[in-house]
Design a protein around this motif. Structure first.
Motif, PDB file in Angstrom:
ATOM      1  N   PHE A 282      -2.784  33.588  12.240  1.00  0.00           N
ATOM      2  CA  PHE A 282      -3.214  34.028  13.576  1.00  0.00           C
ATOM      3  C   PHE A 282      -3.007  32.912  14.591  1.00  0.00           C
ATOM      4  CE2 PHE A 282      -6.479  33.805  16.850  1.00  0.00           C
ATOM      5  CZ  PHE A 282      -6.183  34.951  17.566  1.00  0.00           C
ATOM      6  N   TYR A 283      -3.393  31.680  14.211  1.00  0.00           N
ATOM      7  CA  TYR A 283      -3.296  30.553  15.143  1.00  0.00           C
ATOM      8  C   TYR A 283      -1.858  30.105  15.390  1.00  0.00           C
ATOM      9  CZ  TYR A 283      -8.313  30.362  14.909  1.00  0.00           C
ATOM     10  OH  TYR A 283      -9.635  30.699  14.993  1.00  0.00           O
ATOM     11  N   LYS A 284      -0.930  30.588  14.590  1.00  0.00           N
ATOM     12  CA  LYS A 284       0.482  30.284  14.787  1.00  0.00           C
ATOM     13  C   LYS A 284       1.209  31.414  15.522  1.00  0.00           C
ATOM     14  CE  LYS A 284       0.626  27.435  10.680  1.00  0.00           C
ATOM     15  NZ  LYS A 284       1.144  27.265   9.320  1.00  0.00           N
ATOM     16  N   SER A 285       0.494  32.497  15.798  1.00  0.00           N
ATOM     17  CA  SER A 285       1.131  33.655  16.434  1.00  0.00           C
ATOM     18  C   SER A 285       1.455  33.391  17.897  1.00  0.00           C
ATOM     19  CB  SER A 285       0.229  34.889  16.326  1.00  0.00           C
ATOM     20  OG  SER A 285      -0.903  34.764  17.173  1.00  0.00           O
ATOM     21  N   ARG A 286       2.461  34.059  18.383  1.00  0.00           N
ATOM     22  CA  ARG A 286       2.872  33.945  19.784  1.00  0.00           C
ATOM     23  C   ARG A 286       1.733  34.397  20.712  1.00  0.00           C
ATOM     24  NH1 ARG A 286       8.096  37.029  21.054  1.00  0.00           N
ATOM     25  NH2 ARG A 286       8.831  35.437  19.645  1.00  0.00           N
ATOM     26  N   GLU A 287       1.045  35.472  20.313  1.00  0.00           N
ATOM     27  CA  GLU A 287      -0.046  35.995  21.140  1.00  0.00           C
ATOM     28  C   GLU A 287      -1.146  34.961  21.323  1.00  0.00           C
ATOM     29  OE1 GLU A 287       1.184  37.564  18.459  1.00  0.00           O
ATOM     30  OE2 GLU A 287       2.109  39.359  19.302  1.00  0.00           O
ATOM     31  N   TRP A 288      -1.557  34.300  20.220  1.00  0.00           N
ATOM     32  CA  TRP A 288      -2.613  33.290  20.327  1.00  0.00           C
ATOM     33  C   TRP A 288      -2.138  32.074  21.120  1.00  0.00           C
ATOM     34  CZ3 TRP A 288      -7.265  32.226  21.017  1.00  0.00           C
ATOM     35  CH2 TRP A 288      -7.736  30.911  20.921  1.00  0.00           C
ATOM     36  N   LYS A 289      -0.938  31.625  20.861  1.00  0.00           N
ATOM     37  CA  LYS A 289      -0.425  30.457  21.584  1.00  0.00           C
ATOM     38  C   LYS A 289      -0.372  30.724  23.088  1.00  0.00           C
ATOM     39  CE  LYS A 289       2.180  28.405  17.820  1.00  0.00           C
ATOM     40  NZ  LYS A 289       3.494  28.001  17.316  1.00  0.00           N
ATOM     41  N   ASN A 290       0.101  31.915  23.470  1.00  0.00           N
ATOM     42  CA  ASN A 290       0.154  32.257  24.893  1.00  0.00           C
ATOM     43  C   ASN A 290      -1.244  32.393  25.491  1.00  0.00           C
ATOM     44  OD1 ASN A 290       2.953  32.290  24.968  1.00  0.00           O
ATOM     45  ND2 ASN A 290       3.087  34.488  24.606  1.00  0.00           N
ATOM     46  N   THR A 291      -2.142  33.065  24.763  1.00  0.00           N
ATOM     47  CA  THR A 291      -3.499  33.271  25.259  1.00  0.00           C
ATOM     48  C   THR A 291      -4.224  31.941  25.419  1.00  0.00           C
ATOM     49  OG1 THR A 291      -3.642  35.456  24.258  1.00  0.00           O
ATOM     50  CG2 THR A 291      -5.724  34.380  24.799  1.00  0.00           C
ATOM     51  N   SER A 292      -4.159  31.085  24.405  1.00  0.00           N
ATOM     52  CA  SER A 292      -4.878  29.811  24.490  1.00  0.00           C
ATOM     53  C   SER A 292      -4.308  28.921  25.589  1.00  0.00           C
ATOM     54  CB  SER A 292      -4.876  29.084  23.149  1.00  0.00           C
ATOM     55  OG  SER A 292      -3.578  28.761  22.739  1.00  0.00           O
ATOM     56  N   LYS A 293      -3.000  28.941  25.758  1.00  0.00           N
ATOM     57  CA  LYS A 293      -2.371  28.162  26.827  1.00  0.00           C
ATOM     58  C   LYS A 293      -2.818  28.658  28.198  1.00  0.00           C
ATOM     59  CE  LYS A 293       2.185  26.897  28.595  1.00  0.00           C
ATOM     60  NZ  LYS A 293       3.631  27.016  28.381  1.00  0.00           N
ATOM     61  N   GLN A 294      -2.801  29.980  28.380  1.00  0.00           N
ATOM     62  CA  GLN A 294      -3.219  30.545  29.666  1.00  0.00           C
ATOM     63  C   GLN A 294      -4.706  30.325  29.923  1.00  0.00           C
ATOM     64  OE1 GLN A 294      -1.312  31.702  32.137  1.00  0.00           O
ATOM     65  NE2 GLN A 294       0.367  31.030  30.829  1.00  0.00           N
ATOM     66  N   TYR A 295      -5.516  30.430  28.875  1.00  0.00           N
ATOM     67  CA  TYR A 295      -6.950  30.217  29.069  1.00  0.00           C
ATOM     68  C   TYR A 295      -7.227  28.771  29.471  1.00  0.00           C
ATOM     69  CZ  TYR A 295     -11.905  30.036  28.719  1.00  0.00           C
ATOM     70  OH  TYR A 295     -13.223  29.854  29.058  1.00  0.00           O
ATOM     71  N   LYS A 296      -6.618  27.836  28.763  1.00  0.00           N
ATOM     72  CA  LYS A 296      -6.829  26.420  29.086  1.00  0.00           C
ATOM     73  C   LYS A 296      -6.391  26.140  30.528  1.00  0.00           C
ATOM     74  CE  LYS A 296      -5.942  23.443  25.778  1.00  0.00           C
ATOM     75  NZ  LYS A 296      -5.266  22.428  24.928  1.00  0.00           N
ATOM     76  N   LYS A 297      -5.291  26.744  30.923  1.00  0.00           N
ATOM     77  CA  LYS A 297      -4.805  26.588  32.306  1.00  0.00           C
ATOM     78  C   LYS A 297      -5.814  27.167  33.300  1.00  0.00           C
ATOM     79  CE  LYS A 297      -0.782  27.639  35.160  1.00  0.00           C
ATOM     80  NZ  LYS A 297       0.536  28.295  35.196  1.00  0.00           N
ATOM     81  N   SER A 298      -6.457  28.287  32.937  1.00  0.00           N
ATOM     82  CA  SER A 298      -7.402  28.946  33.847  1.00  0.00           C
ATOM     83  C   SER A 298      -8.659  28.115  34.101  1.00  0.00           C
ATOM     84  CB  SER A 298      -7.801  30.327  33.309  1.00  0.00           C
ATOM     85  OG  SER A 298      -8.746  30.221  32.259  1.00  0.00           O
TER      86      SER A 298
END
Length: 91
Positions: free
Chosen positions: A9-25
């Motif tokens: 799950f933590y290697k998935s594209r969805e998680w990587k994109n979500t965590s990156k966008q959340y950290k940016k937010s």
């Protein structure tokens, strides 16, 4: 401590994109430290409701900004292990 979910799950594209966008937010800062008046970079996007085999496939829990929190390593360790980090060795 053994993980209750598959690490893929933590290697998935969805998680990587979500965590990156959340950290940016949250401007890349630890939300817990910031609430105490300290400016510390966040290094982990933490799930407030911990993921398990039953909820990891539910995007309302695994990928929702409402269930995420950007934290520094110290705060993440306090969340999971309490106020004093456990050490294997002492001198």
């Amino acid at each position: 401590m053994a993980r209750s979910i598959d690490e893929s799950f933590y290697k998935s594209r969805e998680w990587k994109n979500t965590s990156k966008q959340y950290k940016k937010s949250v401007n890349g800062l630890c939300e817990i430290c910031l609430s105490k008046g300290f400016v510390v970079p966040a290094v982990i996007v933490h799930h407030k409701i911990h993921l398990n085999k039953l909820n990891v496939e539910n995007p309302d829990i695994s990928l929702s900004f409402d269930n995420l929190q950007a934290v520094c390593l110290d705060c993440h360790n306090k969340i999971h292990f309490g106020s004093k980090p456990k050490r294997r060795y002492s001198f």
